[in-house]
Design an enzyme around this catalytic site. Sequence first.
Site, PDB file in Angstrom:
ATOM      1  N   GLY A  22     136.091 103.360  20.033  1.00  0.00           N
ATOM      2  CA  GLY A  22     134.803 103.882  20.483  1.00  0.00           C
ATOM      3  C   GLY A  22     133.665 103.101  19.877  1.00  0.00           C
ATOM      4  O   GLY A  22     132.693 103.654  19.366  1.00  0.00           O
ATOM      5  N   ASN A  24     131.446 100.690  21.073  1.00  0.00           N
ATOM      6  CA  ASN A  24     130.327 100.047  21.767  1.00  0.00           C
ATOM      7  C   ASN A  24     128.992 100.785  21.632  1.00  0.00           C
ATOM      8  O   ASN A  24     127.942 100.263  22.005  1.00  0.00           O
ATOM      9  CB  ASN A  24     130.645  99.848  23.253  1.00  0.00           C
ATOM     10  CG  ASN A  24     130.914 101.151  23.969  1.00  0.00           C
ATOM     11  OD1 ASN A  24     132.036 101.643  23.916  1.00  0.00           O
ATOM     12  ND2 ASN A  24     129.917 101.723  24.639  1.00  0.00           N
ATOM     13  N   TYR A 176     137.430 121.093  21.803  1.00  0.00           N
ATOM     14  CA  TYR A 176     136.797 120.057  20.987  1.00  0.00           C
ATOM     15  C   TYR A 176     137.022 120.356  19.505  1.00  0.00           C
ATOM     16  O   TYR A 176     137.405 119.469  18.729  1.00  0.00           O
ATOM     17  CB  TYR A 176     135.297 119.980  21.274  1.00  0.00           C
ATOM     18  CG  TYR A 176     134.602 118.936  20.433  1.00  0.00           C
ATOM     19  CD1 TYR A 176     134.769 117.579  20.698  1.00  0.00           C
ATOM     20  CD2 TYR A 176     133.803 119.302  19.344  1.00  0.00           C
ATOM     21  CE1 TYR A 176     134.151 116.617  19.912  1.00  0.00           C
ATOM     22  CE2 TYR A 176     133.185 118.351  18.559  1.00  0.00           C
ATOM     23  CZ  TYR A 176     133.358 117.006  18.849  1.00  0.00           C
ATOM     24  OH  TYR A 176     132.755 116.058  18.052  1.00  0.00           O
TER      25      TYR A 176
END
Length: 308
Positions: A22, A24, A176
Amino acid sequence: MSKGWTKNDIGDLTGKVIIVTGANSGLGYETCLALAEKNASVVLAVRNLNKGLEAIDKIKAIVPHANCHAMQLDLNDLASIREFVHQFKARYTSLSILINNAGIMASSYQQTKDGFESQVGINYLGHFALTGLLLDLLIKTPNSRVVSVGSLIAHKTKPQFHNFKGSKSTKPLKYYGESKLACMMFAKELQYRFRLSNISTKSIASHPGISQTKLFARGSRKLSKKLMRVSLNFVGQRAESGAYPILYAATDPSIRGGEYIGPDGRGGSKGEPTELEILDELYSEHVASNLWKLSETLTGVKYKFKSK
Protein backbone atom coordinates in the site's frame (compact mmCIF):
# COMPACT_ATOMS: atom_id res chain seq x y z
CA MET A 1 12.70 5.97 23.88
CA SER A 2 14.09 9.42 23.16
CA LYS A 3 11.64 12.30 23.38
CA GLY A 4 10.74 13.95 20.10
CA TRP A 5 11.55 10.96 17.85
CA THR A 6 11.22 11.70 14.12
CA LYS A 7 12.34 10.07 10.88
CA ASN A 8 15.60 12.03 11.24
CA ASP A 9 16.54 9.57 14.01
CA ILE A 10 16.59 6.65 11.57
CA GLY A 11 20.11 5.39 10.92
CA ASP A 12 21.67 4.63 7.54
CA LEU A 13 19.83 1.81 5.77
CA THR A 14 22.26 1.19 2.92
CA GLY A 15 22.06 -2.44 1.76
CA LYS A 16 18.67 -3.13 3.34
CA VAL A 17 15.84 -4.34 1.09
CA ILE A 18 12.42 -3.25 2.35
CA ILE A 19 8.90 -4.04 1.10
CA VAL A 20 6.06 -1.64 1.89
CA THR A 21 2.53 -2.68 0.90
CA GLY A 22 0.00 0.00 0.00
CA ALA A 23 2.93 2.24 -0.79
CA ASN A 24 1.66 4.75 -3.33
CA SER A 25 -0.20 7.11 -0.96
CA GLY A 26 -0.80 8.09 2.66
CA LEU A 27 1.13 6.25 5.35
CA GLY A 28 2.73 3.89 2.84
CA TYR A 29 4.10 6.70 0.70
CA GLU A 30 5.45 8.62 3.70
CA THR A 31 7.07 5.44 4.98
CA CYS A 32 8.75 4.78 1.62
CA LEU A 33 9.96 8.38 1.38
CA ALA A 34 11.57 8.26 4.82
CA LEU A 35 13.26 4.92 4.10
CA ALA A 36 14.52 6.11 0.70
CA GLU A 37 16.01 9.18 2.39
CA LYS A 38 18.09 6.79 4.51
CA ASN A 39 19.42 4.88 1.47
CA ALA A 40 17.29 1.73 1.71
CA SER A 41 16.32 -0.26 -1.38
CA VAL A 42 12.54 0.18 -1.21
CA VAL A 43 10.02 -1.99 -3.04
CA LEU A 44 6.64 -0.30 -3.39
CA ALA A 45 4.15 -3.20 -3.44
CA VAL A 46 1.06 -1.69 -5.06
CA ARG A 47 -2.18 -2.84 -6.65
CA ASN A 48 -2.00 -0.17 -9.38
CA LEU A 49 1.47 -0.20 -10.94
CA ASN A 50 1.03 3.20 -12.61
CA LYS A 51 0.25 4.81 -9.25
CA GLY A 52 3.32 3.12 -7.81
CA LEU A 53 5.50 4.59 -10.55
CA GLU A 54 3.96 8.02 -9.96
CA ALA A 55 4.80 7.70 -6.26
CA ILE A 56 8.41 6.87 -7.15
CA ASP A 57 8.59 9.97 -9.35
CA LYS A 58 7.42 12.06 -6.38
CA ILE A 59 9.99 10.43 -4.10
CA LYS A 60 12.83 10.99 -6.57
CA ALA A 61 11.84 14.63 -6.94
CA ILE A 62 12.65 14.94 -3.22
CA VAL A 63 15.38 12.29 -2.99
CA PRO A 64 17.17 12.11 -6.35
CA HIS A 65 19.35 9.18 -5.24
CA ALA A 66 16.33 7.10 -4.09
CA ASN A 67 16.60 3.39 -4.85
CA CYS A 68 12.93 2.50 -5.34
CA HIS A 69 11.11 -0.09 -7.42
CA ALA A 70 7.37 -0.61 -7.93
CA MET A 71 5.96 -4.14 -8.09
CA GLN A 72 2.36 -5.17 -8.66
CA LEU A 73 0.64 -6.80 -5.67
CA ASP A 74 -3.11 -7.29 -5.30
CA LEU A 75 -3.87 -8.45 -1.75
CA ASN A 76 -7.41 -9.08 -2.97
CA ASP A 77 -6.14 -12.17 -4.83
CA LEU A 78 -4.02 -14.99 -3.37
CA ALA A 79 -2.74 -15.85 -6.86
CA SER A 80 -1.41 -12.28 -7.24
CA ILE A 81 0.36 -12.58 -3.87
CA ARG A 82 2.10 -15.76 -4.98
CA GLU A 83 3.12 -14.15 -8.28
CA PHE A 84 4.51 -11.11 -6.45
CA VAL A 85 6.62 -13.34 -4.21
CA HIS A 86 7.85 -15.30 -7.24
CA GLN A 87 8.90 -12.09 -9.00
CA PHE A 88 10.46 -10.64 -5.84
CA LYS A 89 12.57 -13.74 -5.20
CA ALA A 90 13.76 -13.70 -8.80
CA ARG A 91 15.13 -10.17 -8.22
CA TYR A 92 16.23 -10.14 -4.57
CA THR A 93 18.10 -12.59 -2.35
CA SER A 94 17.39 -10.89 0.99
CA LEU A 95 14.59 -9.07 2.80
CA SER A 96 15.45 -6.89 5.79
CA ILE A 97 12.04 -5.39 6.54
CA LEU A 98 8.49 -6.27 5.50
CA ILE A 99 5.94 -3.58 6.32
CA ASN A 100 2.37 -4.88 6.08
CA ASN A 101 0.68 -1.52 5.73
CA ALA A 102 -1.96 -1.77 2.97
CA GLY A 103 -5.57 -1.62 4.11
CA ILE A 104 -9.10 -0.72 3.12
CA MET A 105 -12.06 0.53 5.10
CA ALA A 106 -15.04 -0.50 3.00
CA SER A 107 -18.42 1.22 3.13
CA SER A 108 -20.34 -1.74 1.72
CA TYR A 109 -20.09 -5.52 1.70
CA GLN A 110 -17.62 -6.92 -0.82
CA GLN A 111 -15.66 -10.15 -1.25
CA THR A 112 -12.11 -10.82 -2.41
CA LYS A 113 -11.43 -13.02 -5.44
CA ASP A 114 -11.04 -15.94 -3.04
CA GLY A 115 -14.39 -15.34 -1.35
CA PHE A 116 -13.33 -13.60 1.87
CA GLU A 117 -14.95 -10.44 3.23
CA SER A 118 -12.82 -7.77 1.56
CA GLN A 119 -11.44 -6.01 4.65
CA VAL A 120 -10.47 -9.26 6.37
CA GLY A 121 -9.11 -10.66 3.12
CA ILE A 122 -7.00 -7.63 2.17
CA ASN A 123 -6.03 -6.19 5.55
CA TYR A 124 -5.23 -9.47 7.28
CA LEU A 125 -5.34 -12.72 5.27
CA GLY A 126 -3.47 -11.23 2.32
CA HIS A 127 -0.66 -10.07 4.59
CA PHE A 128 -0.65 -13.39 6.45
CA ALA A 129 -0.10 -15.17 3.12
CA LEU A 130 2.51 -12.66 1.95
CA THR A 131 4.56 -12.95 5.14
CA GLY A 132 4.44 -16.74 5.09
CA LEU A 133 5.60 -16.92 1.48
CA LEU A 134 8.50 -14.53 2.21
CA LEU A 135 9.41 -16.19 5.50
CA ASP A 136 12.48 -18.01 4.16
CA LEU A 137 14.06 -14.75 2.97
CA LEU A 138 13.25 -13.00 6.24
CA ILE A 139 14.76 -15.79 8.31
CA LYS A 140 18.02 -15.88 6.37
CA THR A 141 18.45 -12.08 6.42
CA PRO A 142 20.27 -10.89 9.58
CA ASN A 143 18.27 -8.60 11.91
CA SER A 144 15.15 -8.70 9.73
CA ARG A 145 11.76 -7.40 10.87
CA VAL A 146 8.05 -7.73 10.08
CA VAL A 147 5.83 -4.76 10.94
CA SER A 148 2.04 -5.24 10.98
CA VAL A 149 -0.21 -2.20 11.09
CA GLY A 150 -3.18 -2.24 13.45
CA SER A 151 -5.74 0.40 14.39
CA LEU A 152 -7.24 2.21 17.35
CA ILE A 153 -10.61 0.66 16.55
CA ALA A 154 -9.17 -2.78 17.26
CA HIS A 155 -8.71 -1.82 20.90
CA LYS A 156 -12.50 -2.03 21.36
CA THR A 157 -13.07 -5.05 19.09
CA LYS A 158 -14.00 -8.51 20.36
CA PRO A 159 -11.89 -11.35 18.89
CA GLN A 160 -14.60 -13.21 16.97
CA PHE A 161 -12.54 -14.84 14.25
CA HIS A 162 -14.87 -17.47 12.83
CA ASN A 163 -16.71 -16.06 9.80
CA PHE A 164 -14.24 -14.57 7.32
CA LYS A 165 -16.67 -14.69 4.41
CA GLY A 166 -19.08 -12.26 6.05
CA SER A 167 -22.56 -11.29 4.94
CA LYS A 168 -24.43 -8.22 3.71
CA SER A 169 -26.21 -7.95 7.06
CA THR A 170 -22.98 -7.37 9.00
CA LYS A 171 -21.76 -3.80 9.54
CA PRO A 172 -18.52 -3.14 7.59
CA LEU A 173 -16.89 -1.38 10.56
CA LYS A 174 -17.14 -4.61 12.54
CA TYR A 175 -15.07 -6.44 9.95
CA TYR A 176 -12.58 -3.58 9.74
CA GLY A 177 -12.00 -3.80 13.49
CA GLU A 178 -11.66 -7.59 13.35
CA SER A 179 -9.22 -7.39 10.44
CA LYS A 180 -6.96 -4.98 12.32
CA LEU A 181 -7.17 -6.90 15.58
CA ALA A 182 -6.21 -10.01 13.62
CA CYS A 183 -3.13 -8.16 12.27
CA MET A 184 -2.11 -7.28 15.81
CA MET A 185 -2.70 -10.80 17.15
CA PHE A 186 -0.70 -12.14 14.21
CA ALA A 187 2.24 -9.86 14.99
CA LYS A 188 2.35 -11.04 18.60
CA GLU A 189 1.95 -14.70 17.70
CA LEU A 190 4.60 -14.46 14.98
CA GLN A 191 7.11 -13.11 17.50
CA TYR A 192 6.26 -15.96 19.88
CA ARG A 193 6.95 -18.50 17.12
CA PHE A 194 10.19 -16.80 16.13
CA ARG A 195 11.45 -17.06 19.70
CA LEU A 196 10.26 -20.66 20.01
CA SER A 197 12.27 -21.57 16.91
CA ASN A 198 15.34 -19.55 18.01
CA ILE A 199 14.97 -17.20 15.03
CA SER A 200 16.30 -13.65 15.39
CA THR A 201 13.75 -12.04 13.05
CA LYS A 202 11.52 -9.63 14.97
CA SER A 203 7.77 -9.08 14.61
CA ILE A 204 6.25 -5.80 15.79
CA ALA A 205 2.76 -4.30 15.63
CA SER A 206 2.06 -0.59 15.29
CA HIS A 207 -0.81 1.80 14.78
CA PRO A 208 -0.74 5.31 13.27
CA GLY A 209 -3.32 6.96 15.47
CA ILE A 210 -5.81 9.01 13.47
CA SER A 211 -4.01 10.16 10.35
CA GLN A 212 -5.07 12.36 7.49
CA THR A 213 -5.13 9.75 4.73
CA LYS A 214 -7.56 8.66 2.02
CA LEU A 215 -8.59 5.57 4.01
CA PHE A 216 -11.43 7.25 5.90
CA ALA A 217 -12.91 8.89 2.81
CA ARG A 218 -12.84 5.79 0.61
CA GLY A 219 -16.36 4.80 -0.32
CA SER A 220 -17.99 7.51 1.80
CA ARG A 221 -20.68 9.91 0.64
CA LYS A 222 -19.67 13.46 -0.33
CA LEU A 223 -20.98 15.07 2.87
CA SER A 224 -19.40 12.40 5.05
CA LYS A 225 -16.07 13.04 3.32
CA LYS A 226 -16.24 16.75 4.11
CA LEU A 227 -17.20 16.18 7.74
CA MET A 228 -14.47 13.58 8.17
CA ARG A 229 -11.88 15.91 6.66
CA VAL A 230 -12.80 18.70 9.07
CA SER A 231 -12.72 16.29 12.04
CA LEU A 232 -9.30 14.95 11.07
CA ASN A 233 -7.87 18.45 11.00
CA PHE A 234 -8.78 18.82 14.69
CA VAL A 235 -8.07 15.36 16.18
CA GLY A 236 -5.75 13.74 13.65
CA GLN A 237 -2.22 14.22 12.45
CA ARG A 238 -0.48 14.45 9.11
CA ALA A 239 0.30 11.22 7.28
CA GLU A 240 4.02 11.89 7.78
CA SER A 241 3.58 11.88 11.57
CA GLY A 242 1.21 8.91 11.35
CA ALA A 243 4.00 6.94 9.70
CA TYR A 244 6.37 7.49 12.63
CA PRO A 245 5.16 4.51 14.73
CA ILE A 246 5.61 2.28 11.66
CA LEU A 247 9.07 3.66 10.98
CA TYR A 248 10.07 3.39 14.63
CA ALA A 249 8.95 -0.25 14.74
CA ALA A 250 10.81 -0.96 11.51
CA THR A 251 14.13 0.71 12.26
CA ASP A 252 14.80 1.69 15.86
CA PRO A 253 17.65 -0.34 17.44
CA SER A 254 15.83 -0.55 20.80
CA ILE A 255 13.11 -2.83 19.40
CA ARG A 256 13.17 -6.29 21.00
CA GLY A 257 10.29 -7.90 19.11
CA GLY A 258 6.67 -8.31 20.20
CA GLU A 259 6.07 -4.62 20.97
CA TYR A 260 3.06 -2.57 19.96
CA ILE A 261 4.07 0.95 18.92
CA GLY A 262 1.65 3.87 18.64
CA PRO A 263 1.28 7.61 19.32
CA ASP A 264 1.63 8.66 22.96
CA GLY A 265 -1.02 11.43 22.90
CA ARG A 266 -4.33 11.38 24.69
CA GLY A 267 -6.55 8.65 23.28
CA GLY A 268 -3.74 7.53 20.99
CA SER A 269 -4.96 9.72 18.12
CA LYS A 270 -1.63 11.50 17.67
CA GLY A 271 1.72 12.08 19.31
CA GLU A 272 5.22 10.64 19.40
CA PRO A 273 5.83 6.89 18.93
CA THR A 274 5.88 4.90 22.14
CA GLU A 275 5.43 1.31 23.31
CA LEU A 276 1.84 0.52 24.30
CA GLU A 277 0.68 -2.18 26.71
CA ILE A 278 -2.82 -2.75 25.36
CA LEU A 279 -1.84 -5.52 22.94
CA ASP A 280 -0.60 -7.57 25.89
CA GLU A 281 -4.07 -7.15 27.39
CA LEU A 282 -5.88 -8.03 24.14
CA TYR A 283 -3.64 -10.97 23.26
CA SER A 284 -4.85 -14.48 24.04
CA GLU A 285 -2.55 -17.41 23.28
CA HIS A 286 -5.52 -19.70 22.64
CA VAL A 287 -7.29 -17.23 20.33
CA ALA A 288 -4.11 -16.34 18.45
CA SER A 289 -3.19 -20.00 17.94
CA ASN A 290 -6.65 -20.84 16.59
CA LEU A 291 -6.56 -17.76 14.33
CA TRP A 292 -3.18 -18.91 12.99
CA LYS A 293 -4.45 -22.40 12.18
CA LEU A 294 -7.56 -21.00 10.49
CA SER A 295 -5.47 -18.54 8.47
CA GLU A 296 -3.16 -21.29 7.21
CA THR A 297 -6.19 -23.34 6.17
CA LEU A 298 -7.96 -20.47 4.41
CA THR A 299 -4.89 -19.16 2.55
CA GLY A 300 -3.18 -22.47 1.89
CA VAL A 301 0.08 -20.96 3.18
CA LYS A 302 1.88 -23.06 5.78
CA TYR A 303 4.62 -21.35 7.77
CA LYS A 304 7.91 -23.22 7.87
CA PHE A 305 10.13 -22.05 10.72
CA LYS A 306 13.75 -23.00 10.51
CA SER A 307 16.40 -21.74 12.90
CA LYS A 308 19.50 -20.12 11.54
